[in-house]
Design an enzyme around this catalytic site. Structure first.
Site, short mmCIF file in Angstrom:
data_model
loop_
_atom_site.label_atom_id
_atom_site.label_comp_id
_atom_site.label_asym_id
_atom_site.label_seq_id
_atom_site.Cartn_x
_atom_site.Cartn_y
_atom_site.Cartn_z
N ASP A 62 -0.60 6.48 9.07
CA ASP A 62 -0.91 7.43 8.25
C ASP A 62 -2.98 7.70 8.69
O ASP A 62 -3.53 8.65 8.29
CB ASP A 62 -2.20 5.84 7.39
N THR A 73 -27.89 -14.83 -4.29
CA THR A 73 -26.75 -15.09 -3.34
C THR A 73 -26.00 -13.72 -3.25
O THR A 73 -25.40 -13.69 -2.85
CB THR A 73 -25.64 -16.04 -4.12
N TYR A 87 -1.29 5.67 21.23
CA TYR A 87 0.04 4.63 21.60
C TYR A 87 0.59 4.08 20.59
O TYR A 87 0.47 5.21 19.76
CB TYR A 87 -2.10 3.61 22.02
N GLY A 97 -1.62 3.74 14.11
CA GLY A 97 -1.25 3.69 12.68
C GLY A 97 -0.63 5.57 11.90
O GLY A 97 -1.13 6.19 12.41
C1 LIG Z 1 -4.82 -0.01 10.29
C2 LIG Z 1 -4.46 0.87 8.91
C3 LIG Z 1 -3.66 -1.11 8.49
C4 LIG Z 1 -4.37 1.22 7.65
O1 LIG Z 1 -4.34 1.35 7.05
P1 LIG Z 1 -5.40 2.11 5.32
O2 LIG Z 1 -5.88 0.27 5.07
O3 LIG Z 1 -5.93 3.13 5.62
O4 LIG Z 1 -3.93 1.07 4.74
C5 LIG Z 1 -3.20 1.35 9.49
O5 LIG Z 1 -3.54 2.51 9.92
C6 LIG Z 1 -2.25 0.25 10.70
O6 LIG Z 1 -1.77 -0.41 10.07
N1 LIG Z 1 -2.62 1.25 11.91
C7 LIG Z 1 -1.67 0.59 12.96
C8 LIG Z 1 -2.54 -0.03 14.11
C9 LIG Z 1 -3.69 0.74 14.83
O7 LIG Z 1 -3.58 2.67 14.52
O8 LIG Z 1 -3.83 0.69 15.83
#
Ligand SMILES: CC(C)(COP(=O)(O)O)[C@@H](O)C(=O)NCCC(=O)O
Ligand SMILES: Nc1ncnc2c1ncn2[C@@H]1O[C@H](COP(=O)(O)OP(=O)(O)O)[C@@H](O)[C@H]1O
Length: 245
Positions: A82, A158, A76, A80
């Site tokens: 990454d 806690t 989609y 992301g």
């Molecule tokens: C979900 C995330 C924030 C994870 O990033 P990270 O915490 O690994 O740096 C990144 O993959 C992102 O911005 N994704 C866009 C939304 C998605 O993948 O649907």
């Protein structure tokens, strides 16, 4: 891969862009032996944080990865970058289908059958974010450190109650996602990556001891540097292409 390291936390509101070799050297041991900006090595950048992308773009030899550089079909539009790099790298290294658990700032689950058939996945707050959200958004809860071992589920303090709540719930959730994926794709590899991967793997092993979970965990490959390896593969592909043409 010769060496990996974490830079110090870069607080964008207080940081000006480095202007000299000496200033860049504070960010990386790889620059220790550079004598001028001319022989600084290439820096391959993957970022989903625009302010960080701007920062690293000012490095004299940066190559910033964009969506079209990663040879997968995005499931989609807002998927992301990454996650795309992680799933492509995992499939390339360990075969398809593959499932990636990225334990970073956010924790993401991503599954794919082939590079052109990524099924997406799920997103939740990562370990550090879960801990911080409780201390920052409640009046009485403290900031706590993570324990070496998975704590007892039932707590009378806690601090340990927070550790127990977050860790047992996270570990159970991860095991549940792995089980659900393997039910559908029993031959798939599972890759655990991200800054909290080693810590979570330790908790997963501890949680699995008394139960029948070890079989599931046998399938989990711990690879904290998945994205770094992915960047190396992209770089190799680029140099292979330039030799061809
Ligand atoms: C979900 C995330 C924030 C994870 O990033 P990270 O915490 O690994 O740096 C990144 O993959 C992102 O911005 N994704 C866009 C939304 C998605 O993948 O649907
Ligand atoms: N040396 C380190 N520096 C920064 N974060 C670390 C380090 N070791 C473990 N972490 C943990 O890694 C998580 C961030 O993971 P990382 O994969 O670097 O994030 P991102 O997904 O944002 O790139 C945080 O929850 C943090 O607690």
């Amino acid at each position: 891969m010769a060496q990996t390291w974490d830079t110090c936390h870069i607080e964008m509101s207080q940081t000006r862009f480095p202007a000299t070799l000496e200033e860049w050297q504070a960010y990386s041991p790889a620059l220790a032996h550079c004598s001028s900006t001319v022989n600084m090595p290439e820096l391959w950048v993957i970022s989903v944080v625009p302010s960080q992308t701007c920062f690293w773009q000012t490095y004299p030899r940066s190559i910033v990865i964009t969506a079209t550089d990663i040879p997968i079909q995005y499931p989609y539009e807002t998927f992301g970058l990454d996650r795309a790099l992680s799933i492509w790298t995992a499939g390339t290294l360990y075969q398809w289908p593959v499932f990636v658990i990225d334990a970073g700032t956010a924790l993401t689950y991503t599954g794919a059958l082939t590079p052109t058939d990524c099924l997406g996945g799920a997103i939740l707050p990562g370990l550090g974010l879960q801990l911080r959200s409780l201390s920052q958004s409640t009046a009485a809860l403290p900031t706590i450190a993570l324990p070496q071992d998975l704590p007892s589920r039932w707590s009378l303090t806690t601090d340990i109650a927070i550790q127990s709540g977050i860790l047992h719930t996270l570990v159970s959730g991860i095991i549940d996602f792995i089980r659900a994926w393997l039910e559908q794709y029993p031959t798939s590899q599972i890759v655990l990556t991200g800054g909290d991967a080693e810590t979570l793997y330790r908790y997963l092993l501890q949680a699995s001891k008394p139960k029948a979970v070890p079989k599931l965990l046998d399938r989990v490959i711990l690879q904290p540097q998945l994205q770094g390896i992915g960047l190396l593969h992209l770089r190799q592909q680029k140099s292979d292409r330039s030799l061809l043409f």
